[in-house]
Enzyme design. Sequence first.
Site, PDB file in Angstrom:
ATOM      1  N   ASN A 149       0.799  -1.017  -0.157  1.00 44.49           N
ATOM      2  CA  ASN A 149       0.044   0.140   0.028  1.00 44.49           C
ATOM      3  C   ASN A 149       0.901   1.395  -0.134  1.00 44.49           C
ATOM      4  OD1 ASN A 149      -2.600  -1.165   0.117  1.00 44.49           O
ATOM      5  ND2 ASN A 149      -2.373  -1.740   2.149  1.00 44.49           N
ATOM      6  N   CYS A 170      -4.750  -7.500  -3.830  1.00 46.13           N
ATOM      7  CA  CYS A 170      -5.257  -7.134  -2.399  1.00 46.13           C
ATOM      8  C   CYS A 170      -6.498  -8.137  -2.208  1.00 46.13           C
ATOM      9  CB  CYS A 170      -6.007  -5.615  -2.120  1.00 46.13           C
ATOM     10  SG  CYS A 170      -6.883  -5.036  -0.778  1.00 46.13           S
ATOM     11  N   HIS A 171      -6.768  -8.411  -0.776  1.00 43.39           N
ATOM     12  CA  HIS A 171      -7.714  -9.327  -0.371  1.00 43.39           C
ATOM     13  C   HIS A 171      -8.921  -9.027   0.019  1.00 43.39           C
ATOM     14  CE1 HIS A 171      -4.412  -9.129   2.991  1.00 43.39           C
ATOM     15  NE2 HIS A 171      -5.486  -8.294   3.421  1.00 43.39           N
ATOM     16  N   HIS A 201      -9.860  -0.653  -2.160  1.00 44.32           N
ATOM     17  CA  HIS A 201     -10.610  -0.377  -0.891  1.00 44.32           C
ATOM     18  C   HIS A 201     -11.741   0.532  -1.049  1.00 44.32           C
ATOM     19  CE1 HIS A 201      -6.425  -0.747   1.628  1.00 44.32           C
ATOM     20  NE2 HIS A 201      -7.072  -1.941   1.146  1.00 44.32           N
ATOM     21  N   TYR A 258     -12.160   7.034   3.927  1.00 43.77           N
ATOM     22  CA  TYR A 258     -12.274   7.488   2.687  1.00 43.77           C
ATOM     23  C   TYR A 258     -13.427   8.295   2.419  1.00 43.77           C
ATOM     24  CZ  TYR A 258      -9.194   3.247   2.530  1.00 43.77           C
ATOM     25  OH  TYR A 258      -8.494   2.215   2.914  1.00 43.77           O
TER      26      TYR A 258
END
Length: 488
Positions: A149, A170-171, A201, A258
């Site tokens: 990241n 990414c998971h 994300h 975010y």
Amino acid sequence: MSFKIAIIGAGSVGFTKKLFTDILCVPEFKDIEFALTDVSEHNLAMIKAILDRIVEANNLPTRVTATTDRRKALEGARYIISCVRVGGLEAYADDIRIPLRYGIDQCVGDTICAGGILYGQRNIPVILDFCKDIREVADTNAKFLNYANPMAMNTWAAIEYGKVDTVGLCHGVQHGAEQIAEVLGAKSLRELDYVCSGINHQTWFIDLRLNGRKIDRDELIAAFEAHPVYSQQEKLRIDVLKRFGVYSTESNGHLSEYLPWYRKRPDEITRWIDMSDWIHGETGGYLRYSTETRNWFETEYPQFLEAASKPIDASRRSNEHASHILEALETNRVYRGHFNVRNDGVITNLPRDAIIESPGFVDRFGINMAAGITLPEACAATCMASINVQRMSVHAAISGDIDLLKLAVLHDPLVGAVSTPEEVWQMVDEMVVAQAQWLPQYAHAVPAAKERLSKSTVKTREWAGAARRSVRSIEELRAEKAALKQAV
């Protein structure tokens, strides 16, 4: 098959071990070489000993090398995996601490927001060094798999400026799907079919089908609100589901960073988070967790080494994308996953240059994205706010333009909801000065930043945040693990 995989940042011991065992679950991959590289000789020695123990215990011909010479590790590598954290926990602590002085309360701070943007400034010059080495000494058709990241910024820089074949992994999507399957009562994750698309994300489950039956918004809301655990841990996420009509991949705490609506008032933060685990919104939660994990590993290393003597169990292969991508590319066994790539029209209502996370299929011809996806308008608008910040942040990291960096931070949704322009300008000066050793592109700007800080009249405060917890000692962690074991 015989080829070479280089892992940069292999000193991330637990994650490197997971990638290693996942890859060795593919029968054709027993005879490959893993080249580990890291700036820490200490961590390299620990992970090499663990991986050597795994190879020995499973009687494998796999070769493992370790070196601090990155170019040597990359020589001839067909695949390069990056899981670096530039600046380590020392710089990361500043990503959390300094913004708190200006009222910005982050749970993770590694994707956007003030911490994530500065994290990107540290990472991008190093990512470009990786790309230069890959172009010069790796296999001609080498593929760069980035796990580090801030995912979108790192991948953006590697593709646009590093000129290397790159995919970001990414998971988050997998974890979100596991939650949905559980609340809907699926017996297996295989019963759930989903399309998830957006940016890393901030990816959205825009189509859900359980055993072929389409799941609508109201059914999903009811399922989450009825769940005894998620109804408490994912309050913010459920609120976004109600308003947007689709579920977000990201954890409650991460998602809160975010958006400009949930973390801007200290007295409101605790309403939306849950303190049962760091990932649900705790102030500086991931920093605390990372610090405890490092301390635990250092202390309990002999146990980790002993555990490496167990046989590899292919049935416990994780859902991390890397091993499945390599398997598909090398064996032509098709793999479907969600990948971070340049958009180029895959998502119709996001910019072509953005790094998106969306479904794709992998076979011997490469990663093939499912094109023509249109996000719901609210999802696209939310993604756009972050994309614009990411673009400015990447360009600032490349150019060393501190004014552009400040504009990027100013346009961050949460920062803009909390801080004034004067506060942002001073905060960025403070962060650049504090992290100067990892920001070579801003060396020319540091003296002037120090001068401005010496004359500043902008007020700050020492604040731990709305929901901060102290780092637990090894003794406390042992006691907690023992209590959990006894309860089971």
